[in-house]
Design a protein around this motif. Structure first.
Motif, PDB file in Angstrom:
ATOM      1  N   SER A   2       9.792  -3.511  17.100  1.00  0.00           N
ATOM      2  CA  SER A   2       8.907  -3.781  18.283  1.00  0.00           C
ATOM      3  C   SER A   2       8.216  -4.110  18.658  1.00  0.00           C
ATOM      4  CB  SER A   2       9.322  -2.470  19.843  1.00  0.00           C
ATOM      5  OG  SER A   2       8.871  -3.556  20.780  1.00  0.00           O
ATOM      6  N   ILE A   3       8.124  -5.840  18.875  1.00  0.00           N
ATOM      7  CA  ILE A   3       6.472  -6.055  19.053  1.00  0.00           C
ATOM      8  C   ILE A   3       5.880  -6.195  19.759  1.00  0.00           C
ATOM      9  CG2 ILE A   3       5.479  -8.735  18.677  1.00  0.00           C
ATOM     10  CD1 ILE A   3       7.131  -9.230  16.565  1.00  0.00           C
TER      11      ILE A   3
ATOM     12  N   GLY B  56       0.948   0.649  15.250  1.00  0.00           N
ATOM     13  CA  GLY B  56      -0.321   0.165  14.479  1.00  0.00           C
ATOM     14  C   GLY B  56       0.240  -1.324  13.941  1.00  0.00           C
ATOM     15  N   ASN B  57      -1.462  -1.332  13.163  1.00  0.00           N
ATOM     16  CA  ASN B  57      -0.872  -2.585  12.885  1.00  0.00           C
ATOM     17  C   ASN B  57      -1.088  -2.897  11.971  1.00  0.00           C
ATOM     18  OD1 ASN B  57      -2.110  -5.684  11.843  1.00  0.00           O
ATOM     19  ND2 ASN B  57      -4.337  -4.898  12.803  1.00  0.00           N
ATOM     20  N   SER B  58       0.052  -3.709  10.898  1.00  0.00           N
ATOM     21  CA  SER B  58       0.798  -3.688   9.818  1.00  0.00           C
ATOM     22  C   SER B  58       0.483  -4.858   8.786  1.00  0.00           C
ATOM     23  CB  SER B  58       1.748  -4.622  10.116  1.00  0.00           C
ATOM     24  OG  SER B  58       2.020  -5.683  11.080  1.00  0.00           O
ATOM     25  N   ARG B  59      -1.315  -5.172   9.856  1.00  0.00           N
ATOM     26  CA  ARG B  59      -1.859  -6.505   8.025  1.00  0.00           C
ATOM     27  C   ARG B  59      -2.162  -4.778   7.311  1.00  0.00           C
ATOM     28  NH1 ARG B  59      -2.423 -10.977   9.037  1.00  0.00           N
ATOM     29  NH2 ARG B  59      -1.954 -12.392  10.869  1.00  0.00           N
TER      30      ARG B  59
ATOM     31  N   GLN C 162     -11.616  -0.909  17.384  1.00  0.00           N
ATOM     32  CA  GLN C 162     -11.005  -1.078  18.951  1.00  0.00           C
ATOM     33  C   GLN C 162     -10.400   0.583  19.390  1.00  0.00           C
ATOM     34  OE1 GLN C 162      -7.960  -4.842  18.860  1.00  0.00           O
ATOM     35  NE2 GLN C 162      -7.311  -3.938  20.190  1.00  0.00           N
ATOM     36  N   ILE C 163     -10.893   0.978  20.632  1.00  0.00           N
ATOM     37  CA  ILE C 163     -10.346   2.372  21.266  1.00  0.00           C
ATOM     38  C   ILE C 163      -9.551   2.064  21.825  1.00  0.00           C
ATOM     39  CG2 ILE C 163     -10.964   3.616  23.060  1.00  0.00           C
ATOM     40  CD1 ILE C 163     -14.110   2.448  23.707  1.00  0.00           C
ATOM     41  N   THR C 164      -8.718   0.974  21.997  1.00  0.00           N
ATOM     42  CA  THR C 164      -7.462   1.436  22.076  1.00  0.00           C
ATOM     43  C   THR C 164      -7.016  -0.129  22.242  1.00  0.00           C
ATOM     44  OG1 THR C 164      -5.535   2.215  24.041  1.00  0.00           O
ATOM     45  CG2 THR C 164      -7.950   1.299  24.969  1.00  0.00           C
ATOM     46  N   SER C 165      -5.641  -0.128  22.179  1.00  0.00           N
ATOM     47  CA  SER C 165      -5.364  -1.634  22.380  1.00  0.00           C
ATOM     48  C   SER C 165      -5.635  -2.304  23.389  1.00  0.00           C
ATOM     49  CB  SER C 165      -3.490  -1.727  22.439  1.00  0.00           C
ATOM     50  OG  SER C 165      -3.088  -0.838  20.698  1.00  0.00           O
ATOM     51  N   ASN C 166      -5.855  -3.331  23.545  1.00  0.00           N
ATOM     52  CA  ASN C 166      -5.870  -4.560  24.466  1.00  0.00           C
ATOM     53  C   ASN C 166      -5.647  -6.079  24.719  1.00  0.00           C
ATOM     54  OD1 ASN C 166      -7.449  -5.351  22.853  1.00  0.00           O
ATOM     55  ND2 ASN C 166      -9.988  -5.160  23.052  1.00  0.00           N
ATOM     56  N   HIS C 167      -4.290  -6.218  23.856  1.00  0.00           N
ATOM     57  CA  HIS C 167      -3.723  -7.559  24.247  1.00  0.00           C
ATOM     58  C   HIS C 167      -2.862  -7.848  22.945  1.00  0.00           C
ATOM     59  CE1 HIS C 167      -6.164  -7.977  19.837  1.00  0.00           C
ATOM     60  NE2 HIS C 167      -5.627  -8.826  19.747  1.00  0.00           N
ATOM     61  N   GLY C 168      -1.607  -8.571  23.002  1.00  0.00           N
ATOM     62  CA  GLY C 168      -0.569  -8.258  22.601  1.00  0.00           C
ATOM     63  C   GLY C 168      -0.381  -9.756  21.273  1.00  0.00           C
ATOM     64  N   TRP C 169       0.090  -9.462  20.244  1.00  0.00           N
ATOM     65  CA  TRP C 169       0.917 -10.678  19.867  1.00  0.00           C
ATOM     66  C   TRP C 169       0.421 -12.099  20.031  1.00  0.00           C
ATOM     67  CZ3 TRP C 169      -0.597 -10.106  14.711  1.00  0.00           C
ATOM     68  CH2 TRP C 169      -0.176  -9.133  13.801  1.00  0.00           C
ATOM     69  N   ASP C 170      -0.385 -13.041  19.235  1.00  0.00           N
ATOM     70  CA  ASP C 170       0.444 -14.316  19.705  1.00  0.00           C
ATOM     71  C   ASP C 170       1.618 -15.116  18.605  1.00  0.00           C
ATOM     72  OD1 ASP C 170       0.500 -17.191  19.315  1.00  0.00           O
ATOM     73  OD2 ASP C 170      -1.568 -17.730  19.832  1.00  0.00           O
ATOM     74  N   THR C 171       2.834 -14.701  19.556  1.00  0.00           N
ATOM     75  CA  THR C 171       3.707 -15.017  18.327  1.00  0.00           C
ATOM     76  C   THR C 171       4.330 -15.764  18.093  1.00  0.00           C
ATOM     77  OG1 THR C 171       4.915 -14.687  20.409  1.00  0.00           O
ATOM     78  CG2 THR C 171       5.022 -12.513  19.204  1.00  0.00           C
ATOM     79  N   LEU C 172       3.366 -17.199  18.428  1.00  0.00           N
ATOM     80  CA  LEU C 172       3.166 -18.490  18.187  1.00  0.00           C
ATOM     81  C   LEU C 172       2.876 -19.139  16.693  1.00  0.00           C
ATOM     82  CD1 LEU C 172       3.426 -20.400  21.553  1.00  0.00           C
ATOM     83  CD2 LEU C 172       5.010 -20.277  20.109  1.00  0.00           C
TER      84      LEU C 172
ATOM     85  N   PRO D 180      10.819   5.680  10.236  1.00  0.00           N
ATOM     86  CA  PRO D 180      10.974   6.228  12.155  1.00  0.00           C
ATOM     87  C   PRO D 180      12.080   5.792  12.593  1.00  0.00           C
ATOM     88  CG  PRO D 180       9.361   4.472  11.649  1.00  0.00           C
ATOM     89  CD  PRO D 180       9.366   4.435   9.989  1.00  0.00           C
ATOM     90  N   ALA D 181      12.572   6.112  14.015  1.00  0.00           N
ATOM     91  CA  ALA D 181      13.681   4.666  14.224  1.00  0.00           C
ATOM     92  C   ALA D 181      13.213   3.812  14.687  1.00  0.00           C
ATOM     93  CB  ALA D 181      14.144   5.851  15.561  1.00  0.00           C
ATOM     94  N   GLN D 182      12.209   3.518  15.343  1.00  0.00           N
ATOM     95  CA  GLN D 182      11.127   2.363  15.581  1.00  0.00           C
ATOM     96  C   GLN D 182       9.460   2.406  15.154  1.00  0.00           C
ATOM     97  OE1 GLN D 182      11.625   0.627  20.250  1.00  0.00           O
ATOM     98  NE2 GLN D 182      10.187   1.807  19.897  1.00  0.00           N
ATOM     99  N   VAL D 183       9.056   1.186  14.530  1.00  0.00           N
ATOM    100  CA  VAL D 183       7.811   0.801  14.412  1.00  0.00           C
ATOM    101  C   VAL D 183       7.308  -0.214  15.399  1.00  0.00           C
ATOM    102  CG1 VAL D 183       8.444  -1.072  12.998  1.00  0.00           C
ATOM    103  CG2 VAL D 183       6.494   0.152  12.945  1.00  0.00           C
ATOM    104  N   THR D 184       6.079   0.091  16.053  1.00  0.00           N
ATOM    105  CA  THR D 184       5.864  -1.342  16.975  1.00  0.00           C
ATOM    106  C   THR D 184       4.647  -1.648  16.683  1.00  0.00           C
ATOM    107  OG1 THR D 184       6.754   0.567  18.918  1.00  0.00           O
ATOM    108  CG2 THR D 184       4.882  -1.562  19.521  1.00  0.00           C
ATOM    109  N   LEU D 185       4.437  -3.086  16.273  1.00  0.00           N
ATOM    110  CA  LEU D 185       3.418  -3.995  16.087  1.00  0.00           C
ATOM    111  C   LEU D 185       2.479  -4.013  16.732  1.00  0.00           C
ATOM    112  CD1 LEU D 185       5.288  -6.336  13.399  1.00  0.00           C
ATOM    113  CD2 LEU D 185       5.002  -3.671  13.091  1.00  0.00           C
ATOM    114  N   VAL D 186       1.292  -3.952  16.879  1.00  0.00           N
ATOM    115  CA  VAL D 186       0.297  -4.507  17.183  1.00  0.00           C
ATOM    116  C   VAL D 186      -0.463  -4.800  16.786  1.00  0.00           C
ATOM    117  CG1 VAL D 186      -1.083  -2.624  18.982  1.00  0.00           C
ATOM    118  CG2 VAL D 186       0.913  -2.193  19.016  1.00  0.00           C
ATOM    119  N   PRO D 187      -1.509  -5.841  17.205  1.00  0.00           N
ATOM    120  CA  PRO D 187      -3.036  -6.668  16.501  1.00  0.00           C
ATOM    121  C   PRO D 187      -4.420  -5.575  16.772  1.00  0.00           C
ATOM    122  CG  PRO D 187      -1.811  -7.720  18.601  1.00  0.00           C
ATOM    123  CD  PRO D 187      -1.154  -6.744  18.473  1.00  0.00           C
TER     124      PRO D 187
END
Length: 238
Positions: free
Chosen positions: A130-131, A71-74, A99-109, A87-94
């Motif tokens: 996980s990012i 999910g979106n940590s914002r 959005q219907i579903t995720s469609n891009h990753g983070w700009d980690t820069l 949870p064992a793991q959190v996956t950070l998704v922007p």
């Protein structure tokens, strides 16, 4: 062998379409585990249009394998949910809210400082982070500087291009995976992986630890049954 984490959002979508509790999300998750899944993934959104926040707590107390919350940590409510559910793991998704579903990753820069804060927060509670990133070596390399434990490669482009040219479709993911190894990041993957393209991806991507699969797996289960479907997905990862 990469672990199969089954995303059960679509089970919750079906339940919510009629109200009530059929199909039962927890029963489905326990069945996935019983049939061989090594993890359960959920991606709650603010409107609870599929996974409800209460589902997360119900799952955490009942399942025996790893729980991965995406999910979106914002979203403050999401952060509180993760901290409370542990949870064992959190996956950070922007994700954007609509959005219907995720469609891009983070700009980690661009968002490195923000992601450093989020990684420190969750890792301070003993939660693996996980990012979600595109298959871009620069994004993977910068993700290592956030303090994340892993990256999850967004595989929609691979799945789309695999049909015409598997080797070309795989190429950017292979480069991203090599960078992940070089900078010490664990590697997950997810989005549109299915019984047609998963084996090739798994065989050629070094260091793959986990795949998160929901839509395709649930759709296949309509024709094959859930137990046979999970068996076949695990076979692709063997």
């Amino acid at each position: 062998m990469a672990r199969l984490s089954v995303n059960i959002n679509k089970i919750a979508t079906l339940r919510n379409s009629r109200g009530g509790d059929n199909p039962n999300v927890l029963a489905a998750a326990l069945a996935c585990e019983r049939f061989g899944a090594q993890g359960i993934t959920v991606h709650p959104r603010p409107d609870e249009r599929h996974i409800r926040y209460q589902d997360v707590f119900d799952l955490k107390t009942a399942i025996h394998t790893e729980l991965n919350i995406e999910g979106n940590s914002r979203e403050e409510k999401f952060v509180r949910l993760v901290l409370d559910a542990q949870p064992a793991q959190v996956t950070l998704v922007p994700d954007d809210p609509g959005q219907i579903t995720s469609n891009h990753g983070w700009d980690t820069l661009k968002h490195r400082s923000y992601l450093q804060d989020m990684c420190a927060l969750f890792k301070g509670e003993g939660i693996r982070v996980s990012i979600f990133v595109d298959a871009d070596p620069a994004m993977v390399e910068a993700a290592a500087e956030t303090g994340a434990d892993r990256v999850e490669l967004y595989t929609e482009a691979y799945a789309r291009d695999y049909v015409d040219n598997p080797e070309r479709a795989l190429a950017p993911y292979l480069e991203a995976a090599k960078v992940a190894q070089q900078v010490g990041l664990g590697l997950n993957a997810g989005h549109d992986l299915d019984l047609h393209n998963l084996r090739y991806f798994n065989q050629h991507i070094p260091g793959l630890l986990e795949v998160s699969i929901g839509h395709a797996l649930v759709a296949d289960a309509l024709y094959l049954g859930l137990e046979e479907t999970i068996r076949r997905y695990n076979e692709q990862l063997g």
